[in-house]
Every structure is written in C-alpha cells, then in structure tokens.
Write an enzyme that holds these catalytic residues in place. Structure first.
Site, PDB file in Angstrom:
ATOM      1  N   THR A  11       0.861  -1.187   0.000  1.00 28.15           N
ATOM      2  CA  THR A  11       0.000   0.000   0.000  1.00 28.15           C
ATOM      3  C   THR A  11       0.898   1.239   0.000  1.00 28.15           C
ATOM      4  OG1 THR A  11      -0.193   0.212   2.408  1.00 28.15           O
ATOM      5  CG2 THR A  11      -1.789  -1.226   1.300  1.00 28.15           C
ATOM      6  N   GLY A  12       0.470   2.269  -0.700  1.00 26.13           N
ATOM      7  CA  GLY A  12       1.312   3.462  -0.822  1.00 26.13           C
ATOM      8  C   GLY A  12       2.615   3.138  -1.535  1.00 26.13           C
ATOM      9  N   GLY A  13       2.510   2.285  -2.560  1.00 25.48           N
ATOM     10  CA  GLY A  13       3.721   1.875  -3.296  1.00 25.48           C
ATOM     11  C   GLY A  13       4.062   2.791  -4.446  1.00 25.48           C
ATOM     12  N   GLY A  16       8.275   7.133  -2.676  1.00 32.31           N
ATOM     13  CA  GLY A  16       9.060   7.040  -1.447  1.00 32.31           C
ATOM     14  C   GLY A  16       9.433   5.627  -1.035  1.00 32.31           C
ATOM     15  N   ILE A  17       9.227   5.342   0.248  1.00 38.23           N
ATOM     16  CA  ILE A  17       9.630   4.054   0.819  1.00 38.23           C
ATOM     17  C   ILE A  17       8.845   2.904   0.175  1.00 38.23           C
ATOM     18  CG2 ILE A  17       9.563   2.693   2.955  1.00 38.23           C
ATOM     19  CD1 ILE A  17      10.152   5.310   4.491  1.00 38.23           C
ATOM     20  N   GLY A  18       7.535   3.100  -0.013  1.00 38.47           N
ATOM     21  CA  GLY A  18       6.703   2.053  -0.613  1.00 38.47           C
ATOM     22  C   GLY A  18       7.176   1.703  -2.008  1.00 38.47           C
ATOM     23  N   SER A 136       7.637   3.643  12.422  1.00 38.42           N
ATOM     24  CA  SER A 136       8.583   4.765  12.409  1.00 38.42           C
ATOM     25  C   SER A 136       9.286   4.763  13.761  1.00 38.42           C
ATOM     26  CB  SER A 136       7.832   6.083  12.229  1.00 38.42           C
ATOM     27  OG  SER A 136       8.654   7.177  12.621  1.00 38.42           O
ATOM     28  N   TYR A 149       1.552  11.742  15.513  1.00 36.28           N
ATOM     29  CA  TYR A 149       2.168  10.794  14.565  1.00 36.28           C
ATOM     30  C   TYR A 149       2.795   9.630  15.335  1.00 36.28           C
ATOM     31  CZ  TYR A 149       5.503   9.065  11.044  1.00 36.28           C
ATOM     32  OH  TYR A 149       6.237   8.279  10.178  1.00 36.28           O
TER      33      TYR A 149
HETATM   34  N1  LIG Z   1      10.255   9.200   4.943  1.00 38.98           N
HETATM   35  C1  LIG Z   1      10.576   9.013   6.199  1.00 38.98           C
HETATM   36  O1  LIG Z   1      11.541   9.599   6.712  1.00 38.98           O
HETATM   37  C2  LIG Z   1       9.811   8.037   7.063  1.00 38.98           C
HETATM   38  C3  LIG Z   1      10.363   7.675   8.293  1.00 38.98           C
HETATM   39  C4  LIG Z   1       9.694   6.776   9.097  1.00 38.98           C
HETATM   40  C5  LIG Z   1       8.501   6.197   8.661  1.00 38.98           C
HETATM   41  N2  LIG Z   1       7.975   6.567   7.468  1.00 38.98           N
HETATM   42  C6  LIG Z   1       6.719   5.920   7.072  1.00 38.98           C
HETATM   43  O2  LIG Z   1       6.903   5.280   5.825  1.00 38.98           O
HETATM   44  C7  LIG Z   1       5.677   5.260   5.090  1.00 38.98           C
HETATM   45  C8  LIG Z   1       5.914   5.862   3.707  1.00 38.98           C
HETATM   46  O3  LIG Z   1       6.393   7.183   3.866  1.00 38.98           O
HETATM   47  P1  LIG Z   1       7.121   7.954   2.669  1.00 38.98           P
HETATM   48  O4  LIG Z   1       8.086   8.894   3.284  1.00 38.98           O
HETATM   49  O5  LIG Z   1       7.589   7.000   1.637  1.00 38.98           O
HETATM   50  O6  LIG Z   1       5.891   8.821   2.132  1.00 38.98           O
HETATM   51  P2  LIG Z   1       5.462   9.244   0.640  1.00 38.98           P
HETATM   52  O7  LIG Z   1       6.628   9.351  -0.266  1.00 38.98           O
HETATM   53  O8  LIG Z   1       4.569  10.410   0.840  1.00 38.98           O
HETATM   54  O9  LIG Z   1       4.616   8.007   0.156  1.00 38.98           O
HETATM   55  C9  LIG Z   1       3.385   7.700   0.728  1.00 38.98           C
HETATM   56  C10 LIG Z   1       2.668   6.734  -0.182  1.00 38.98           C
HETATM   57  O10 LIG Z   1       1.428   6.375   0.420  1.00 38.98           O
HETATM   58  C11 LIG Z   1       0.368   6.777  -0.440  1.00 38.98           C
HETATM   59  N3  LIG Z   1      -0.727   7.150   0.443  1.00 38.98           N
HETATM   60  C12 LIG Z   1      -0.788   8.159   1.349  1.00 38.98           C
HETATM   61  N4  LIG Z   1      -1.961   8.151   1.979  1.00 38.98           N
HETATM   62  C13 LIG Z   1      -2.661   7.105   1.460  1.00 38.98           C
HETATM   63  C14 LIG Z   1      -3.946   6.572   1.693  1.00 38.98           C
HETATM   64  N5  LIG Z   1      -4.796   7.126   2.579  1.00 38.98           N
HETATM   65  N6  LIG Z   1      -4.333   5.478   0.989  1.00 38.98           N
HETATM   66  C15 LIG Z   1      -3.503   4.928   0.089  1.00 38.98           C
HETATM   67  N7  LIG Z   1      -2.287   5.381  -0.186  1.00 38.98           N
HETATM   68  C16 LIG Z   1      -1.879   6.463   0.489  1.00 38.98           C
HETATM   69  C17 LIG Z   1       0.933   7.885  -1.321  1.00 38.98           C
HETATM   70  O11 LIG Z   1       0.297   8.016  -2.568  1.00 38.98           O
HETATM   71  P3  LIG Z   1      -0.945   9.036  -2.773  1.00 38.98           P
HETATM   72  O12 LIG Z   1      -0.531  10.335  -2.146  1.00 38.98           O
HETATM   73  O13 LIG Z   1      -1.140   9.106  -4.237  1.00 38.98           O
HETATM   74  O14 LIG Z   1      -2.088   8.417  -2.076  1.00 38.98           O
HETATM   75  C18 LIG Z   1       2.341   7.342  -1.534  1.00 38.98           C
HETATM   76  O15 LIG Z   1       2.328   6.288  -2.466  1.00 38.98           O
HETATM   77  C19 LIG Z   1       4.673   6.031   5.942  1.00 38.98           C
HETATM   78  O16 LIG Z   1       3.895   5.104   6.694  1.00 38.98           O
HETATM   79  C20 LIG Z   1       5.546   6.864   6.858  1.00 38.98           C
HETATM   80  O17 LIG Z   1       4.907   7.172   8.071  1.00 38.98           O
HETATM   81  C21 LIG Z   1       8.598   7.465   6.658  1.00 38.98           C
END
Ligand SMILES: NC(=O)c1ccc[n+]([C@@H]2O[C@H](COP(=O)([O-])OP(=O)(O)OC[C@H]3O[C@@H](n4cnc5c(N)ncnc54)[C@H](OP(=O)(O)O)[C@@H]3O)[C@@H](O)[C@H]2O)c1
Length: 247
Positions: A11-13, A16-18, A136, A149
C-alpha cells in the site's frame, strides 16, 4: 532470496519508501500490486518498477475501496503471499495546537487504514504468508511536535503483538519495520522550508552510520522479514535507522 511465484501488495507503493519496497520485491521475482490515491503517480510507479506490477487506486482509510481492491486481487491472483502496509504520513502538531481534523486524518490512515488493510487481506493469505507494517522510530522517540504521529506508529507495534496471538496457527507472520528519517520527498516537505537544511543536517549527524536512510535500506529489511529466512521471527519491531534511536 527469491519471491518467484509470490504475490505481494504494497500500500502506498507509488512513491518514497513504498516504491522502494515494491521495486525490491519485484526484483526478487514477486508479482507486485501497488496502491495509492492518485492515478498518475501509480502509472509512473508501475512503469518504473516494471515486471508483473499492477497499480490499483485505493485509499486505505476507505473500507469500500479496500473491499474493491481485495476483490480485484482475488479475481486476478486468487491469493496474496506478502502484504506491506506502508501507506501513511506524518504531521507536525505541538500540544496546544492539535486539531480534530489532523487527529482524524492521521488516525484514519495510519491506524484505521492499517487495521482494515490487514484484516481484509487475511482471507486471501495462507500459511507462509507474511505481513509487514511500516512504522517509524517516532514510535519510541517521537520528538517535539510529533506526539500524534508517534502515537499512531506506537499503535502499530501493539497491533502486531496482539494480532500474532489472534491468528496463532495460521502460519502467517506479522512484523513491523520502523524506519528513521529516510530521504523521500515527504521527509523534505515535512519540515518548514526555512529550517529544513538545518534539521536534515542534524538528523544525519545523529545517525551512527553518518547518513540518512534510503528507501532501499528499508526495502531490504522488509524483504528479509517477508522471506522464509525470517520464518521464526514474529511480532517484532525492527528499527532501521542507522542506530540513531539507540544512543
Ligand atoms: N520518509 C521518512 O523519513 C519516514 C520515516 C519513518 C517512517 N515513514 C513511514 O513510511 C511510510 C511511507 O512514507 P514515505 O516517506 O515514503 O511517504 P510518501 O513518499 O509520501 O509516500 C506515501 C505513499 O502512500 C500513499 N498514500 C498516502 N496516503 C494514502 C492513503 N490514505 N491510501 C492509500 N495510499 C496512500 C501515497 O500516494 P498518494 O498520495 O497518491 O495516495 C504514496 O504512495 C509512511 O507510513 C511513513 O509514516 C517514513
């Protein structure tokens, strides 16, 4: 490690991380399904990942959209071997200025979204299946303005701990991977522009390996926990942060 013949949902692929996780699983042979809320991002990500990847638009906080997602997976693949519940986001909200709207939106995605993403996936999963929740390090060290958060991410750890008992005997494992700061667009956008460079430099210094994480660092940990090599690991929160939260 090979995921040849396996079906994986991230999900959320679409960024970013996904996206990093989806690429890693696809490179190891899995047929990967990614979700997100925006078609254009999904289409671009599907092209970037290549292989047998499919993008399905679905908001994890919307239970009907989850039902449609799983109906599509059932009809096309019949089964699901790996589920990575990654969709989520962070907010900066200091005590005294937390709004109901912020609370609702982040709990709806980061907790309600994960609960129903996993619950609705289970009927498609069988023995040998693996679920990885993306947490996280805010779950153990939220830091200033990250209480809400951090609460959602700490919640994931307890979901996993309880769920492995609920589904005891199913052969499905559930673990959490908790990244520290990872270089994604959302990390840059997370901090106020005027303080961003300073904060990122501080975070880099805090890491004992001298850098911030990359999506691939998280993807490797997820692939390990999803693999049979991790068959005796269940209910853990694996911190992947260059040691920053351990010192
Ligand atoms: N980056 C960091 O430093 C970090 C650190 C610790 C943990 N995390 C965790 O890692 C995960 C990914 O973070 P990221 O930094 O890769 O963020 P990101 O680049 O914003 O990616 C988020 C992904 O989730 C999708 N998304 C967001 N809300 C959604 C929803 N309600 N339903 C379905 N898809 C949804 C987005 O696509 P759409 O916007 O098109 O929906 C996107 O594909 C999150 O759970 C975040 O809390 C991130």
């Amino acid at each position: 490690m090979s995921f040849e013949g396996k079906v994986a949902l991230v999900t959320g692929g679409s960024s970013g991380i996904g996206l990093g996780i989806a690429k890693e699983l696809a490179s190891l042979g899995a047929k990967v399904i990614i979700t997100g809320r925006q078609d254009a991002k999904l289409d671009a990500a599907v092209k970037e990942i290549g292989g047998h990847t499919k993008g399905i638009k679905a908001d994890v906080s919307n239970l009907q959209e989850l039902d449609t997602l799983y109906a599509a997976i059932k009809s096309e693949y019949s089964t699901l071997d790996i589920l990575v519940a990654n969709a989520g986001f962070g907010i900066l909200a200091p005590l005294g200025a937390i709004t109901e709207e912020q609370y609702d939106s982040i709990f709806d995605t980061n907790l309600k979204g994960v609960i129903f993403t996993v619950q609705k996936a289970l009927p498609l999963m069988g023995s040998g299946g693996a679920v990885v929740l993306i947490g996280s390090t805010a779950s153990i060290q939220p830091g200033t303005m990250m209480s809400v958060y951090g609460a959602t991410k700490a919640g994931l750890r307890n979901l996993a701990r309880s769920w492995i008992d609920d589904i005891r005997g199913s052969g499905i494992r559930i673990n959490v991977v908790s990244p520290g700061p990872v270089r994604t667009q959302s990390l840059y956008d997370f901090f106020p522009a005027e303080k961003r460079d300073e904060i990122l430099a501080q975070l880099e210094t805090k890491s004992t390996v001298g850098r911030l994480g990359q999506p691939k660092d998280i993807a490797k940990a997820v692939a390990f926990l999803a693999s049979e090599d991790a068959g005796y690991i269940n209910g853990v929160e694996l911190i992947v942060d260059g040691g920053a939260s351990q010192i």
